[in-house]
Design an enzyme around this catalytic site. Structure first.
Site, PDB file in Angstrom:
ATOM      1  CD  GLU A 151      -6.671  10.790   2.235  1.00  0.00           C
ATOM      2  OE1 GLU A 151      -7.748  11.001   2.840  1.00  0.00           O
ATOM      3  OE2 GLU A 151      -5.881   9.902   2.562  1.00  0.00           O
TER       4      GLU A 151
ATOM      5  CG  HIS B 283      -7.613   6.425   0.597  1.00  0.00           C
ATOM      6  ND1 HIS B 283      -7.319   5.541   1.598  1.00  0.00           N
ATOM      7  CD2 HIS B 283      -7.091   5.889  -0.534  1.00  0.00           C
ATOM      8  CE1 HIS B 283      -6.650   4.513   1.107  1.00  0.00           C
ATOM      9  NE2 HIS B 283      -6.491   4.702  -0.189  1.00  0.00           N
ATOM     10  CB  SER B 284     -12.514  10.357   2.995  1.00  0.00           C
ATOM     11  OG  SER B 284     -12.912   9.511   4.048  1.00  0.00           O
TER      12      SER B 284
ATOM     13  CG  HIS C  73      -7.957   3.053   4.670  1.00  0.00           C
ATOM     14  ND1 HIS C  73      -7.136   4.099   4.401  1.00  0.00           N
ATOM     15  CD2 HIS C  73      -7.154   2.019   5.065  1.00  0.00           C
ATOM     16  CE1 HIS C  73      -5.870   3.721   4.607  1.00  0.00           C
ATOM     17  NE2 HIS C  73      -5.857   2.473   5.004  1.00  0.00           N
ATOM     18  CB  ALA C  74     -13.422  -0.528   6.627  1.00  0.00           C
TER      19      ALA C  74
ATOM     20  NE  ARG D 116       0.334   3.504   6.512  1.00  0.00           N
ATOM     21  CZ  ARG D 116      -0.568   4.261   5.886  1.00  0.00           C
ATOM     22  NH1 ARG D 116      -1.081   3.868   4.741  1.00  0.00           N
ATOM     23  NH2 ARG D 116      -0.945   5.412   6.395  1.00  0.00           N
TER      24      ARG D 116
ATOM     25  CD  GLU E  51     -10.141   6.281   4.322  1.00  0.00           C
ATOM     26  OE1 GLU E  51      -9.969   6.097   3.109  1.00  0.00           O
ATOM     27  OE2 GLU E  51      -9.200   6.337   5.138  1.00  0.00           O
TER      28      GLU E  51
ATOM     29  NE  ARG F  92      -5.615   3.009   8.636  1.00  0.00           N
ATOM     30  CZ  ARG F  92      -5.277   4.081   7.922  1.00  0.00           C
ATOM     31  NH1 ARG F  92      -6.123   5.082   7.786  1.00  0.00           N
ATOM     32  NH2 ARG F  92      -4.121   4.145   7.333  1.00  0.00           N
TER      33      ARG F  92
HETATM   34 ZN    ZN Z   1      -7.691   5.965   3.650  1.00  0.00          ZN
END
Ligand code: ZN
Ligand code: NAG
Ligand code: NAG
Length: 407
Positions: free
Chosen positions: A367, A296-297, A173-174, A244, A176, A227
């Site tokens: 996360e 991730h975050s 995810h961009a 996803r 994060e 994202r």
């Molecule tokens: Zn993420």
């Protein structure tokens, strides 16, 4: 010509977040959550939370053009809300100011006080492979939609027998940004800190610090809260949610079918070069990888499969026990607690695919904590605190893999 182009770009940037507000919405019934999710698909609002429970607040970012309509709809639905950040861009600007001031990597000396750009990260990876050729090598396992290198560092001390592998990726995810910073810290500790020599003797590591470089660069240059990937979808939309887009219960639950949605699952599984290449890299080590971690975050949690159902997998107890050990190790560093559990509402994630389709027995999403606007924009001077405490968790993961899989 160049000058007017610049003005145009500034103008677009200005439109992007200058007038975004962050709302806190508190749905009180599951029906209200469903209605809110419909709104997410209809308007261009961005619900920042993955997990959605009634009576718990959700953070929703809304651009100026939709704010009136959004508030009206919430009122009609009898949903309570308040504005928690009236000017998202102001906070983004402050982060950018701090980040630009922090020093870059010079001759391999990396500090964890800055979010580095793609080129700086590539340089550091090259530096590691040149400086420590007996421990690490760099490979490009593919190219992104916009032709950036998709890069992995392999850490191995050699030997005759294949060793168990711990596979880590970050930056799917961009926005994060803390995730790639964490991966770089792990690389730095494993390769450059002699005190961690024991961690690379019997176990190999494959680390992908920036799995979605196009989105990452876009989130630095143009839209801080981007994202997805940057591929063209449909006539006028861009990007697919790479987490996803994996081919395991694809498009089932918690993935949007709307092209403009931040969680758009793509036209088909593995439609994105970034996810396709990553999946091929993982598959090429399928029998060796014992632990897969995707960083991730900003939910501050340790999550295991599955995302398409609440039912726990066959070794759910083991996954939970190990997550608890890791959480305790992290907690000891700064006294921060992380939530543990599965994560229904996120089908098509790399974690579920690695576990369910490839058969990697231990598979987690890590996360990291949030900050800034209560979200992805953790200020750069807080990076070091996070990456250090998480590394204590990585050590615990390593101990477990070594005990269970090394003879
Ligand atoms: Zn993420
Ligand atoms: C959504 O995120 C906000 C901010 O991080 C948090 O306060 C809230 O509890 C989260 N809600 C849920 C349902 O996880
Ligand atoms: C990708 O890697 C190759 C080989 O190391 C290099 O020549 C090329 O410049 C890199 N491309 C980008 C966009 O960084």
């Amino acid at each position: 010509m160049l000058c007017s182009l610049r003005i145009l770009l500034i103008f677009i940037e200005h439109l992007l977040h200058k007038e975004c507000k962050l709302y806190e919405v508190i749905p009180s019934t599951p029906e209200q959550i469903t209605l809110l999710e419909l709104l997410e698909d209809e308007c261009e609002v961005d619900v920042w939370n993955n997990s959605r429970k009634s009576k718990e607040p959700l953070d929703v970012m809304v651009p100026a053009v939709f704010q009136n309509e959004f508030e009206k709809k919430l009122t009609n639905l009898q949903l309570c809300y308040r504005i928690i950040v009236p000017d998202v861009q102001a906070i983004v600007n402050e982060e950018k100011y701090k980040n630009d001031k922090a020093p870059s990597i010079i001759e391999g000396k990396i500090s964890f006080e800055k979010y580095y750009r793609y080129a700086e990260i590539q340089e550091y990876l090259t530096y590691l492979s040149v400086e420590y050729p007996k421990l690490a090598y760099l490979t490009h396992y593919g190219v992104s939609y916009e032709n950036r290198n998709l890069s992995a560092i392999h850490i191995t001390t050699g030997g005759d027998e294949p060793k168990p592998i711990i596979f880590i990726d970050a930056g799917i995810h961009a926005r994060e940004w803390i995730a790639p910073a964490q991966a770089l810290y792990i690389l730095h500790e494993l390769i450059e800190n002699k005190n961690n020599k024991h961690m690379i003797e019997k176990v190999d590591w494959v680390i992908v610090p920036l799995a979605n470089p196009d989105g990452y660069e876009y989130s630095h240059k143009t839209d801080r809260f981007w994202r997805k990937t940057r591929s063209k979808v449909g006539r006028s939309c861009k990007g697919v949610d790479p987490n996803r887009n994996f081919d395991f219960h694809w498009r089932e639950h918690g993935a949007s079918k709307k092209l403009q949605s931040p969680t758009y699952c793509g036209p088909c599984p593995f439609s994105e070069p970034e996810t396709r290449s990553l999946s091929n890299l993982i598959k090429s080590y399928r029998t060796q990888i014992k632990l897969y971690i995707s960083i991730h975050s900003c939910k501050q949690s340790i999550l295991y499969p599955f995302g398409f159902t609440r039912t726990l997998p066959y070794n759910g107890d083991e996954l939970h026990r190990l997550a608890k050990l890791v959480e305790e190790a992290i907690y000891k560093v700064n006294g921060n607690h992380y939530r543990i559990g599965n994560s229904p509402g996120s089908s098509g994630s790399s974690r579920d695919w690695a576990y369910g389709a490839v058969g990697i027995p231990l598979s987690y999403t890590l996360e990291l904590p949030g900050g800034g606007t209560r979200g992805f924009d953790l200020p750069p001077d807080e990076i070091l605190g996070v990456v250090k405490e998480i590394f204590a968790g990585i050590k615990m993961f390593f101990n477990y893999v070594q005990l269970k899989y090394c003879y």
